[in-house]
Design a protein around this motif. Structure first.
Motif, mmCIF file in Angstrom:
data_model
loop_
_atom_site.group_PDB
_atom_site.id
_atom_site.type_symbol
_atom_site.label_atom_id
_atom_site.label_comp_id
_atom_site.label_asym_id
_atom_site.label_seq_id
_atom_site.Cartn_x
_atom_site.Cartn_y
_atom_site.Cartn_z
ATOM 1 N N LEU A 13 0.821 -1.210 0.000
ATOM 2 C CA LEU A 13 0.000 0.000 0.000
ATOM 3 C C LEU A 13 0.858 1.265 0.000
ATOM 4 O O LEU A 13 0.628 2.186 -0.786
ATOM 5 C CB LEU A 13 -0.948 -0.002 1.201
ATOM 6 N N GLY A 14 1.853 1.307 0.880
ATOM 7 C CA GLY A 14 2.723 2.480 0.933
ATOM 8 C C GLY A 14 3.543 2.658 -0.329
ATOM 9 O O GLY A 14 3.771 3.790 -0.784
ATOM 10 N N ALA A 15 3.988 1.542 -0.897
ATOM 11 C CA ALA A 15 4.793 1.616 -2.119
ATOM 12 C C ALA A 15 3.977 2.145 -3.291
ATOM 13 O O ALA A 15 4.470 2.955 -4.089
ATOM 14 C CB ALA A 15 5.360 0.245 -2.444
ATOM 15 N N ILE A 16 2.735 1.693 -3.410
ATOM 16 C CA ILE A 16 1.868 2.176 -4.492
ATOM 17 C C ILE A 16 1.636 3.670 -4.352
ATOM 18 O O ILE A 16 1.729 4.432 -5.328
ATOM 19 C CB ILE A 16 0.527 1.413 -4.486
ATOM 20 N N GLU A 17 1.365 4.100 -3.138
ATOM 21 C CA GLU A 17 1.113 5.523 -2.903
ATOM 22 C C GLU A 17 2.327 6.377 -3.255
ATOM 23 O O GLU A 17 2.188 7.517 -3.705
ATOM 24 C CB GLU A 17 0.720 5.743 -1.435
ATOM 25 N N ALA A 18 3.523 5.825 -3.063
ATOM 26 C CA ALA A 18 4.752 6.581 -3.309
ATOM 27 C C ALA A 18 5.238 6.494 -4.749
ATOM 28 O O ALA A 18 6.257 7.111 -5.089
ATOM 29 C CB ALA A 18 5.847 6.078 -2.364
ATOM 30 N N THR A 19 4.544 5.738 -5.610
ATOM 31 C CA THR A 19 5.018 5.499 -6.976
ATOM 32 C C THR A 19 4.208 6.288 -7.992
ATOM 33 O O THR A 19 2.978 6.184 -8.037
ATOM 34 C CB THR A 19 4.942 3.995 -7.311
ATOM 35 N N ASP A 20 4.892 7.060 -8.815
ATOM 36 C CA ASP A 20 4.220 7.793 -9.890
ATOM 37 C C ASP A 20 3.784 6.815 -10.976
ATOM 38 O O ASP A 20 4.447 5.801 -11.238
ATOM 39 C CB ASP A 20 5.171 8.814 -10.499
ATOM 40 N N GLY A 21 2.662 7.102 -11.607
ATOM 41 C CA GLY A 21 2.213 6.326 -12.758
ATOM 42 C C GLY A 21 1.327 5.152 -12.422
ATOM 43 O O GLY A 21 0.993 4.357 -13.318
ATOM 44 N N ILE A 22 0.912 5.012 -11.154
ATOM 45 C CA ILE A 22 0.042 3.900 -10.793
ATOM 46 C C ILE A 22 -0.868 4.325 -9.639
ATOM 47 O O ILE A 22 -0.431 5.002 -8.703
ATOM 48 C CB ILE A 22 0.870 2.647 -10.410
ATOM 49 N N ASP A 23 -2.132 3.964 -9.732
ATOM 50 C CA ASP A 23 -3.120 4.320 -8.711
ATOM 51 C C ASP A 23 -3.877 3.083 -8.262
ATOM 52 O O ASP A 23 -4.305 2.269 -9.107
ATOM 53 C CB ASP A 23 -4.138 5.334 -9.252
ATOM 54 N N LEU A 24 -4.062 2.938 -6.966
ATOM 55 C CA LEU A 24 -4.874 1.841 -6.436
ATOM 56 C C LEU A 24 -6.345 2.226 -6.528
ATOM 57 O O LEU A 24 -6.762 3.241 -5.955
ATOM 58 C CB LEU A 24 -4.493 1.544 -4.987
ATOM 59 N N VAL A 25 -7.143 1.403 -7.243
ATOM 60 C CA VAL A 25 -8.552 1.741 -7.435
ATOM 61 C C VAL A 25 -9.495 0.677 -6.884
ATOM 62 O O VAL A 25 -10.702 0.924 -6.772
ATOM 63 C CB VAL A 25 -8.873 1.985 -8.926
ATOM 64 N N ALA A 26 -8.963 -0.514 -6.539
ATOM 65 C CA ALA A 26 -9.848 -1.576 -6.065
ATOM 66 C C ALA A 26 -9.051 -2.603 -5.268
ATOM 67 O O ALA A 26 -7.832 -2.731 -5.408
ATOM 68 C CB ALA A 26 -10.570 -2.256 -7.231
ATOM 69 N N GLU A 46 17.833 2.765 3.617
ATOM 70 C CA GLU A 46 16.547 2.327 4.128
ATOM 71 C C GLU A 46 15.856 1.397 3.126
ATOM 72 O O GLU A 46 16.253 1.306 1.967
ATOM 73 C CB GLU A 46 15.649 3.543 4.394
ATOM 74 N N ASP A 47 14.822 0.708 3.598
ATOM 75 C CA ASP A 47 14.086 -0.246 2.780
ATOM 76 C C ASP A 47 13.267 0.485 1.709
ATOM 77 O O ASP A 47 12.348 1.232 2.033
ATOM 78 C CB ASP A 47 13.160 -1.069 3.682
ATOM 79 N N ARG A 48 13.635 0.285 0.453
ATOM 80 C CA ARG A 48 12.879 0.857 -0.660
ATOM 81 C C ARG A 48 12.503 -0.206 -1.682
ATOM 82 O O ARG A 48 12.174 0.108 -2.822
ATOM 83 C CB ARG A 48 13.702 1.954 -1.360
ATOM 84 N N GLU A 49 12.576 -1.466 -1.280
ATOM 85 C CA GLU A 49 12.416 -2.554 -2.232
ATOM 86 C C GLU A 49 11.087 -2.498 -2.963
ATOM 87 O O GLU A 49 11.032 -2.620 -4.194
ATOM 88 C CB GLU A 49 12.570 -3.895 -1.509
ATOM 89 N N TYR A 50 9.993 -2.347 -2.242
ATOM 90 C CA TYR A 50 8.678 -2.410 -2.882
ATOM 91 C C TYR A 50 8.392 -1.176 -3.726
ATOM 92 O O TYR A 50 7.723 -1.267 -4.759
ATOM 93 C CB TYR A 50 7.599 -2.659 -1.834
ATOM 94 N N ARG A 51 8.906 -0.033 -3.328
ATOM 95 C CA ARG A 51 8.783 1.136 -4.205
ATOM 96 C C ARG A 51 9.517 0.883 -5.519
ATOM 97 O O ARG A 51 9.040 1.270 -6.596
ATOM 98 C CB ARG A 51 9.361 2.375 -3.503
ATOM 99 N N ASN A 52 10.645 0.228 -5.438
ATOM 100 C CA ASN A 52 11.413 -0.068 -6.653
ATOM 101 C C ASN A 52 10.687 -1.059 -7.562
ATOM 102 O O ASN A 52 10.701 -0.906 -8.789
ATOM 103 C CB ASN A 52 12.787 -0.606 -6.274
ATOM 104 N N ILE A 53 10.047 -2.094 -6.964
ATOM 105 C CA ILE A 53 9.391 -3.060 -7.844
ATOM 106 C C ILE A 53 8.129 -2.472 -8.478
ATOM 107 O O ILE A 53 7.811 -2.805 -9.623
ATOM 108 C CB ILE A 53 9.100 -4.413 -7.144
#
Length: 308
Positions: free
Chosen positions: A20-33, A261-268
């Motif tokens: 959830l946090g990684a999606i929020e921090a990533t440009d170009g993708i939005d959680l909709v469902a 710091e842990d940035r793994e999921y933001r990167n994927i």
């Protein structure tokens, strides 16, 4: 390009802790469902099953599967059949045949399939890969030991066939080693320790070697309390290269080079956006191949029963 409209399937611990946090921090993708049997998110369309989600009028472009590996093939197939790009949490599936089948389906449909290995996205992995490519490796040793009660509280699926047991974290180490090694390696010995009341191992001792004879050893254990150990040590003729803290820190010849710091999921998620926008896939299953080999060659050792 318009943001990718994403749905998460499986709103459990890993989705809440990382996705959830990684999606929020990533440009170009939005959680909709979200599709989850036991959880919901405020202000997000929520469904009980992926079938309900795909049958709805909610417009989505991609699905991120954060469910246990058992049963994930049917979910991924349903998403691909519905024309959605798919991202798979690790491990990508319960068997090799099903993940290779998914890769073929995605290719045939012109959709992106991303089999993620979040530990490969840790800060020290690519620098370590570049460094050891310039050195002569003598040996590799992996120590990956953690407390299952802390990381997987009450998760019964992980002890069932297909849940992988201690290989659920151990595959993270294998994902790093398969990425950084300049030559491939194969399994030559495996000892798997099973609790008397469980169908998956709580510890594993593995021996590999490369075609040129370099030894690669790995020790996985789910019974470690206190500080956790996620270390990979590469001994070279020029000195030691050590990745610690799951690949986020790099120590070269005894001197710390990278501490991040842990940035793994933001990167994927960044990588998933790039794959979808470029019409590409990433389906490297080599870590899962090594796990399958460990079960095929594994000598079974029984230990005392394990209770959560």
């Amino acid at each position: 390009m318009a943001p990718i409209r994403l749905a998460i399937v499986g709103l459990g611990k890993i989705a809440r802790d990382q996705h959830l946090g990684a999606i929020e921090a990533t440009d170009g993708i939005d959680l909709v469902a979200v599709a989850s049997r036991n959880a919901k998110l405020d202000n997000i369309a929520c469904f009980h099953e992926i079938g309900d989600l795909l049958a709805s009028d909610i417009a989505i472009d991609a699905v991120s599967l954060c469910t246990p590996p058992q049963g994930r093939f049917e979910q991924a197939k349903a998403a691909l059949d519905a024309g959605k790009h798919v991202m798979l949490e690790k491990p990508p599936g319960a068997t090799l045949s099903e993940v290779f089948a998914l890769a073929e389906m995605a290719k045939a449909k012109g959709l992106s399939l991303f089999s993620t290995w979040h530990s490969r996205a840790a800060a020290a992995v690519e620098p370590a890969r570049a460094l050891i490519a310039k050195r002569k490796i003598k040996s590799v040793s992996v120590e990956w030991k953690e407390d299952v009660r802390h990381w997987h509280p009450g998760q019964a699926w992980i002890w069932e066939p297909g849940g992988l047991g201690v290989f659920d974290p151990g595959i993270n180490a294998l994902s790093i080693v398969t990425r950084i090694m300049p030559e491939s390696f194969h399994l030559v010995g495996s000892e798997l320790t099973f609790p008397a009341n469980r169908a998956a191992p709580i510890a594993a001792s593995l021996s590999f070697e490369t075609a040129s004879g370099i030894p690669v050893g790995a020790e996985f254990d789910w019974r470690q309390t206190g500080p956790q150990t996620w270390d990979i040590r590469i001994e070279t003729e020029e000195g030691s290269v050590v990745l610690t803290h799951g690949g986020s820190r790099l120590i070269v010849d005894g001197v710390a080079q990278i501490v991040e710091e842990d940035r793994e999921y933001r990167n994927i998620y960044r990588d998933f956006v790039a794959l979808v926008n470029n019409g590409a896939s990433d389906t490297d299953y080599s870590p899962l191949v090594h796990v399958a080999d460990a079960f095929m060659l594994g000598r079974r050792i029984q230990t005392e029963a394990f209770e959560d």
